[in-house]
Design an enzyme around this catalytic site. Structure first.
Site, PDB file in Angstrom:
ATOM      1  N   THR A 169      34.484 -33.479 -22.924  1.00 52.60           N
ATOM      2  CA  THR A 169      33.416 -34.021 -23.755  1.00 52.60           C
ATOM      3  C   THR A 169      32.801 -35.241 -23.082  1.00 52.60           C
ATOM      4  O   THR A 169      33.406 -35.841 -22.192  1.00 52.60           O
ATOM      5  CB  THR A 169      33.946 -34.451 -25.139  1.00 52.60           C
ATOM      6  OG1 THR A 169      34.819 -35.580 -24.977  1.00 52.60           O
ATOM      7  CG2 THR A 169      34.708 -33.333 -25.834  1.00 52.60           C
TER       8      THR A 169
ATOM      9  N   CYS B 166      35.144 -35.253 -30.577  1.00 47.16           N
ATOM     10  CA  CYS B 166      34.289 -34.135 -30.944  1.00 47.16           C
ATOM     11  C   CYS B 166      33.771 -34.387 -32.356  1.00 47.16           C
ATOM     12  O   CYS B 166      34.456 -34.066 -33.324  1.00 47.16           O
ATOM     13  CB  CYS B 166      35.098 -32.840 -30.877  1.00 47.16           C
ATOM     14  SG  CYS B 166      34.070 -31.390 -31.006  1.00 47.16           S
TER      15      CYS B 166
ATOM     16  N   CYS C 176      32.746 -29.521 -24.755  1.00 46.84           N
ATOM     17  CA  CYS C 176      32.612 -29.736 -26.196  1.00 46.84           C
ATOM     18  C   CYS C 176      33.034 -28.501 -26.981  1.00 46.84           C
ATOM     19  O   CYS C 176      32.211 -27.697 -27.426  1.00 46.84           O
ATOM     20  CB  CYS C 176      31.198 -30.139 -26.599  1.00 46.84           C
ATOM     21  SG  CYS C 176      31.209 -30.743 -28.300  1.00 46.84           S
TER      22      CYS C 176
END
Length: 409
Positions: free
Chosen positions: A305, A339, A164
């Site tokens: 992610t 994100c 992330c």
């Protein structure tokens, strides 16, 4: 004599990627004999930790016992993997047990290398030093934000790859927004010290982010890498092109360097980077056709992610079954990652992109324009995605994640 067990499919790692892949496999073929190698009794919804650090979630809502999320029908082996012997289709566990497989999925995640920053481990969780990258520390982030009325707050970001990549900024924006609401932001000097040369790796999202950098009066310091922390003295040392720079702080939010798990990096499965050496589209190992890598441990050049793992798991399930049936992989991964950048409480810039920085929005622009802050995106992050994670992704429900079979069987 070491204990020896055999399974159709062995999955190393019972985190987001491993469990989602197992569930997707079982949805397609319930008769499979699948073993998941995972030593931890605890499972976390890690994207929620940003919200914990911002005072939006309480930490316990991001935690479940592993037993409650393990798919029905799999064999859970509560051990850590030690070594891989792919030439013999075997994985050795730390207790000496040897697992033999027809097909192997490697998804043990990424290792947070706290030790690479001198003095950091001794001061985490005290002296104003915190990180949303740990379940037990995210509440301390919010405690520091609530108590800080003046001084200097520094937010660091290490070199890539990290999971992330927006998380270091998310912590900063939510903190700034809380200080703004309390009327103390003008008395706090905020620095964002990023090892990289750009604010965010996909250019389309930078203009909106820069608006918030300017709104909050953040001092942007690129090419600045945290190398040491003296907690009691509250001094952070950064490496820059001009040499070492020391900065006193009242609050320091640290994101640790991140590397492949050592047992993966030391194995025949590793690429030069240490991650599992796979084709970036099929996620099939480049040397061992009956091995796949996914999630943060894969060598694919996508953003690491949870959203990427959500897309990858069904594709790997589809391709793994094809290989099990003696066919080539059927589906390709486009590098999708998401994100949700929390720029203020109640608004998010929903960055969704794939390989080469190509924008891959999930929603039409009239509903959500991902390059601009939106309230609907906040609702998605705060309400919808956690529910989808626990009730969809981990259970093999492939909402917005069905693989497109682009190759002939």
């Amino acid at each position: 004599m070491a204990n020896s067990l055999s399974h159709d499919i062995v999955i190393v790692g019972g985190g987001s990627a491993g469990i989602a892949a197992a569930s997707s496999l079982l949805k397609r073929r319930p008769s499979l004999d699948i073993a998941i190698v995972e030593p931890s009794e605890d499972h976390y919804y890690q994207p929620g930790w940003t919200m914990v650090g911002g005072g939006v979630f309480e930490a316990p809502v991001t935690h479940r016992r592993t037993a409650t999320v393990m798919p029905k029908g799999v064999v859970w082996i509560k051990q850590a993997a030690a070594t891989f012997q792919p030439d013999n289709n075997q994985v050795s566990l730390q207790d000496g047990t040897v697992l033999t497989y027809e097909l192997l999925l490697v998804a043990p995640g990424i290792r947070l290398a706290w030790e690479q920053i001198e003095g950091l481990e001794d001061t985490l969780g005290k002296n104003g030093v915190t990180s949303n990258y740990r379940y037990d520390l995210a509440p301390y982030t919010w405690e520091l934000v609530r108590k800080l009325k003046s001084g200097r707050a520094i937010f660091s970001q290490p070199p890539m790859p990290i999971k992330c990549a927006g998380a270091p900024q998310k912590a900063m924006y939510l903190s700034c927004n809380a200080w703004e609401d309390r009327g103390v932001l003008g008395d706090i000097e905020v620095e964002f010290r990023n090892s990289g040369g750009v604010l965010f790796g996909v250019e389309a999202y930078v203009p909106a982010l820069m608006e918030y950098v300017e709104r909050y009066g953040i001092h942007l310091k690129l090419g600045s890498t945290l190398v040491a922390v003296d907690g009691p003295a509250r001094i952070a040392t950064f490496q820059t092109a001009e040499g070492e720079v020391t900065r006193r702080f009242d609050m320091l939010h640290v994101v640790p360097p991140q590397v492949a798990p050592q047992f993966v990096a030391d194995s025949p499965l590793a690429a030069e980077s240490g991650f599992v050496d796979v084709d970036q589209f099929t996620m099939q190992h480049v040397r061992y056709p009956n091995v796949f890598g996914l999630g943060d441990a894969g060598s694919m050049p996508n953003a690491k992610t949870m959203a990427a793992a959500r897309k990858q798991a069904p594709i790997v399930a589809c391709n793994a079954l094809a290989v099990l049936d003696g066919k080539p992989p059927l589906a390709d991964y486009d590098g999708y990652g998401s994100c949700p950048l929390t720029v203020e409480r109640g608004k998010i810039i929903l960055a969704e992109f794939g390989y080469g920085g190509k924008l891959l929005p999930s929603f039409p622009s009239w509903l959500i324009n991902g390059t601009r802050p939106a309230r609907l995106s906040w609702l998605l992050k705060s309400e919808i995605l956690p529910w989808v994670y626990w009730n969809g992704m981990l259970k093999g429900r492939e909402w917005l994640a069905k693989p497109h079979e682009r190759r002939a069987a």
